[in-house]
Design an enzyme around this catalytic site. Sequence first.
Site, mmCIF file in Angstrom:
data_model
loop_
_atom_site.group_PDB
_atom_site.id
_atom_site.type_symbol
_atom_site.label_atom_id
_atom_site.label_comp_id
_atom_site.label_asym_id
_atom_site.label_seq_id
_atom_site.Cartn_x
_atom_site.Cartn_y
_atom_site.Cartn_z
ATOM 1 N N HIS A 192 0.851 -1.192 0.000
ATOM 2 C CA HIS A 192 0.000 0.000 0.000
ATOM 3 C C HIS A 192 0.889 1.245 0.000
ATOM 4 C CE1 HIS A 192 -3.630 2.284 0.478
ATOM 5 N NE2 HIS A 192 -3.243 2.792 1.642
ATOM 6 N N LYS B 136 3.394 3.946 -5.599
ATOM 7 C CA LYS B 136 2.826 5.275 -5.383
ATOM 8 C C LYS B 136 3.875 6.388 -5.489
ATOM 9 C CE LYS B 136 -1.299 4.156 -2.649
ATOM 10 N NZ LYS B 136 -1.204 2.705 -2.437
ATOM 11 N N HIS C 143 -1.206 8.889 -4.784
ATOM 12 C CA HIS C 143 -2.232 8.075 -4.140
ATOM 13 C C HIS C 143 -3.601 8.442 -4.687
ATOM 14 C CE1 HIS C 143 -4.355 5.626 -1.496
ATOM 15 N NE2 HIS C 143 -4.123 6.193 -0.321
ATOM 16 N N PHE D 53 -8.802 4.656 5.268
ATOM 17 C CA PHE D 53 -9.458 5.316 6.395
ATOM 18 C C PHE D 53 -10.685 4.494 6.795
ATOM 19 C CE2 PHE D 53 -8.090 10.042 5.605
ATOM 20 C CZ PHE D 53 -6.778 9.692 5.895
#
Length: 413
Positions: free
Chosen positions: A304, A336, A341, A400
């Site tokens: 990630h 990334k 992102h 999130f």
Amino acid sequence: MSDKRVVITGMGAVTPFGVSVDSLWSGLIEGRCGLSPVTLFDTTDFSVRIGGEIPSFDATKYLDRKLVKRLDRYAQFALVACDEAVRASGLDLDKEDATRLSVIFGSGIGGLNELEQQLGRLNSKGPSKVSAFTIPKLMVNAAAGNMSIRYGAQGHSLAVSSACASATHAMGEAAALIRNGFADIVFTGGSEAALTPLALSAFASMKALSTRNDDPIHASRPFDRDRDGFVLSEGSGAFTFESLEHAEKRGAPIVAEVIGYASTCDAEHITQPQDSGNGAARTMRLAIESAGLNTADIDYINAHGTSTPLGDAAETRALHTVFGSAVKKLAISSTKGGTGHALGASGGVELIATLEAMRFGVIPPTINLDNAGDGCDLDYCANTPRDRKIDVAMSNSFGFGGHNACIVVRRFA
């Protein structure tokens, strides 16, 4: 319940490197960065002025002009990317059973551009000037709904919204739909166009973004000592998922097989990852187990790796937890650094990078990783691509809300 094998027969991409899978892959493997000063709106008064825009994007080059007017930017990206995935798969939709075609597509925020534009009209011109297309354009399911209409998909049509895990959740659920016999084909992935005044200022207020305004190409620095936040970008990654039986019957090109998926929640904090990384670790472990594999079978992980101080360290701890001492031998990278992102689209874009790495036997580098940060002690393939045969790979997405999702793919044989 059946237990069908699930394969990927097409991919499509809209990223800061351009509009195609080839442009994404060439940008990543060449170690380039697609980030730049934001030009979509005036950022003079903003504390953060950089992002990952789609260069010179004009949806009318790919879609009918009348349709474009009825789509928010995020849905435009979704349809353009999915059109590429459909073409690549060689599907003749006129020959398919429409009730066996489905769409499961993700977006973390949906039509934020439309929301901001129409709120501006409301405040400046009054309620009678708000567009009748506002709701159909801003809703998070607009991409999935319009894709179903475009491709005549009369099966499941769902939108998945779980922040930065949206695309990976969508793809995992798409695979499950096919595996359980409810669809032959699912168009899936994720799209995001949240590079807007409200989103940029809101993320900046949270101190989530990099403030390297004078050096955008070095701003996204996953796992690096000097990382100071992520760089907000936009785009879409889309796929044609198909049952192996259906794909082989029509002689479809097969990119890879989807063999594992898992989803969990930290259930701890609305924005911060668990410091221990236990939720992410549990997700990785479950995804590997669902694939019927052991940790030793994983050749590559697309992390990630957002370039945030908390997130990168927590993911590294999670990797240590899952792989133990063998983690030092594992090839890991975050793409990334090049793409920024793209929130709910990131899992789709990164699965494409993972599959291209498998196809070409080359791991895309983690660019801008000059000095490993505290707690970031793994082999992240810093700055230079690496030749490596990849038979099994995993892509991580954490968002999130404590949302965690991992998907496992295998070279088709």
